[in-house]
Design a protein around this motif. Structure first.
Motif, PDB file in Angstrom:
ATOM      1  N   PRO A 116      -5.937   3.478   6.496  1.00 53.51           N
ATOM      2  CA  PRO A 116      -5.001   3.317   7.588  1.00 53.51           C
ATOM      3  C   PRO A 116      -3.588   3.335   7.439  1.00 53.51           C
ATOM      4  O   PRO A 116      -2.767   3.357   8.480  1.00 53.51           O
ATOM      5  N   LEU A 117      -2.898   3.340   6.165  1.00 51.34           N
ATOM      6  CA  LEU A 117      -1.627   3.573   6.043  1.00 51.34           C
ATOM      7  C   LEU A 117      -1.213   4.877   5.748  1.00 51.34           C
ATOM      8  O   LEU A 117       0.038   5.252   5.936  1.00 51.34           O
ATOM      9  N   GLY A 118      -2.062   5.804   5.554  1.00 54.19           N
ATOM     10  CA  GLY A 118      -1.751   7.048   5.281  1.00 54.19           C
ATOM     11  C   GLY A 118      -2.973   8.276   5.004  1.00 54.19           C
ATOM     12  O   GLY A 118      -4.019   7.372   4.404  1.00 54.19           O
ATOM     13  N   ASP A 126       1.505   8.814   0.775  1.00 52.34           N
ATOM     14  CA  ASP A 126       1.973   8.039   1.793  1.00 52.34           C
ATOM     15  C   ASP A 126       1.343   6.816   2.119  1.00 52.34           C
ATOM     16  O   ASP A 126       2.125   5.797   2.677  1.00 52.34           O
ATOM     17  N   THR A 127       0.215   6.281   1.637  1.00 54.16           N
ATOM     18  CA  THR A 127      -0.253   4.954   1.797  1.00 54.16           C
ATOM     19  C   THR A 127       0.370   4.161   0.900  1.00 54.16           C
ATOM     20  O   THR A 127       0.865   3.045   1.343  1.00 54.16           O
ATOM     21  N   SER A 143      -3.879  -1.303  14.566  1.00 56.83           N
ATOM     22  CA  SER A 143      -3.335  -1.157  16.008  1.00 56.83           C
ATOM     23  C   SER A 143      -4.382  -1.396  16.842  1.00 56.83           C
ATOM     24  O   SER A 143      -5.675  -1.648  16.565  1.00 56.83           O
ATOM     25  N   LYS A 152      -5.241   6.659   9.180  1.00 54.76           N
ATOM     26  CA  LYS A 152      -3.904   7.100   9.770  1.00 54.76           C
ATOM     27  C   LYS A 152      -3.973   8.758  10.320  1.00 54.76           C
ATOM     28  O   LYS A 152      -3.408   9.007  11.246  1.00 54.76           O
ATOM     29  N   THR A 199      -3.773  -3.171   5.713  1.00 57.63           N
ATOM     30  CA  THR A 199      -4.791  -2.070   5.810  1.00 57.63           C
ATOM     31  C   THR A 199      -5.854  -2.404   6.633  1.00 57.63           C
ATOM     32  O   THR A 199      -6.579  -1.665   7.115  1.00 57.63           O
ATOM     33  N   GLY A 258      -1.213  -1.176   9.165  1.00 61.42           N
ATOM     34  CA  GLY A 258      -1.862   0.205   9.540  1.00 61.42           C
ATOM     35  C   GLY A 258      -2.956  -0.101  10.667  1.00 61.42           C
ATOM     36  O   GLY A 258      -3.596   0.473  11.132  1.00 61.42           O
TER      37      GLY A 258
END
Length: 412
Positions: free
Chosen positions: A15-17, A22-23, A35, A56, A338, A33
């Motif tokens: 969920p972060l990358g 990126d995560t 939403s 993500k 996450t 992450g």
């Protein structure tokens, strides 16, 4: 004599990358992450929870069209993460019969199963896809997506122990390498179960947070206002091999997988043992395998789901193991960022633990506004140095059915 098992490759889609770099960057920055879900079925079924930690980067942006069509979303995420981990490890030249897969999921191909059921009811038996069963099988990620892609012929094993699944797979990989069953193992886990039926079910058991108006702050481990976990999806993959094998091929080494422990509560269908006795034993087993004492541990990536009962039970287990020493251990609760990836969560958090050792930095826990006085942990709320010298860290995972799995990692 025990072999030294090391980590040489990391991969994730979270969920972060869409990758590890990126995560990790987003985690250290304190990002969320989680939403609001933008799906018609949220309103269609009047779901009481309308948010989750969605991947993500959607797999369709990464995979070939034929791969998307032939794999359930859980296997798609697994393949993405495993490819990254394998490339990160240098795409090792290994005898296929010495390459194994220990991979996990908590639920498996739920989207495939329920989509096929809808097709059967609405359009008839002849319209059900012939690949439905291979796609929905819990072993699809290990046996179809990973072993076939990598050509792993030593074995392709699947664990399904709820939210402890992928940590248990990592512990299994440790044991299989110790036993000499392979030279390299790709271990980890995946989950893609953000579906109306799972949301409805978890909601019915009062397990999910209902902060629909503020999803990014809904996962609140150790906070007095925590009201349940947040569903997440994603996968994590780790390349493991003996130190001897890794050094012989000149591989970069992130950390040592020093040991692990797996136990069962035999207590309740969904609730943990309130005293954390099974978790305590799993932690002690991990430390025993690592040849470590409680004084060696500087960092814990806690399971910390943000449920009122679960967070306290885990704290009691940690206090039982470490006693007063726990007050000097930096604890991170990364599900706050996450969400809870169910069968994939242990693999992602193992990656966080490995990177914490590799970069000597414990990641932050977000959304902790007022810490529960009954859980007096040293919670990391901004990136914190883990210092120099040898550092041992553990990663905890616990699941429905009383599954407990703990992995211990050591800096190199």
């Amino acid at each position: 004599m025990a072999k030294k098992i090391v980590v040489t490759g990391l991969g994730t889609s979270s969920p972060l990358g869409g990758n590890v770099a990126d995560t990790w960057k987003a985690l250290l920055a304190g990002e969320s992450g989680v939403s609001t879900l933008d799906h018609d079925w949220v309103a269609q079924y009047d779901l009481p929870v309308t948010f989750a930690g969605q991947a993500k980067v959607h797999p369709s942006e990464v995979l070939e069209r034929h791969e998307v069509k032939r794999l359930d979303p859980s296997s798609q995420l697994a393949l993405i993460s495993a490819r990254e981990a394998w490339a990160d490890a240098g795409s090792p030249d290994v005898d296929p019969e010495r390459l194994g897969v220990d991979y996990a999921t908590g639920i498996g191909g739920i989207w495939t199963l329920l989509d096929a059921w809808d097709t059967l009811r609405e359009r008839g038996a002849r319209r059900v896809l012939p690949m439905t069963v291979p796609m929905l099988m819990p072993n699809a990620a290990a046996g179809i997506a990973l072993s076939m892609h990598l050509g792993a012929r030593a074995f392709a094993r699947t664990v399904a122990s709820a939210c402890a699944s992928s940590t248990e797979s990592i512990v299994n990989a440790y044991e299989h390498l110790q036993a000499g069953l392979a030279d390299i193992i790709v271990a980890g886990g995946t989950e893609a179960a953000i579906h109306p039926i799972t949301i409805a079910s978890f909601s019915s058991m009062q397990a999910l947070s209902r902060r629909n108006d503020s999803p990014e702050t809904a996962s609140r481990p150790y906070d007095v206002a925590r009201d349940g976990f947040v569903m997440g999806e994603g996968a994590g993959s780790i390349v493991l091999e003996t130190e001897e094998h890794a050094k012989a091929r000149g591989a970069r080494i992130y950390a040592e997988l020093a040991g692990g422990g797996v136990t069962s509560d035999a207590y309740h269908i969904t609730a943990p043992d309130p005293e954390g006795r099974g978790a305590t034993r799993a932690t002690m087993l991990a430390l025993e395998h690592a040849g470590a004492s409680i004084d060696d541990v500087r960092h814990i990536n806690a399971h910390a789901t943000s449920t009122p009962v679960g967070d306290i039970a885990e704290y009691k287990a940690m206090r039982s193991v470490f006693g007063d020493r726990l007050d000097q251990i930096a604890v991170s609760a990364t599900k706050a960022s996450t969400g809870h990836l169910l069968g994939g969560t242990g693999a992602l958090e193992a990656i966080f633990t490995i990177l914490a050792l590799h970069e000597r930095t414990a990641p932050p826990t977000i959304n902790l506004d007022e810490q529960d006085k009954d859980i007096p942990l040293d919670v990391v709320t901004s990136p914190r140095s883990l210092g120099t010298g040898d550092v041992l860290a553990i990663s905890n995972s616990f699941g429905f059915g009383g599954h407990n799995a703990v992995a211990a990692f050591r800096s190199v």
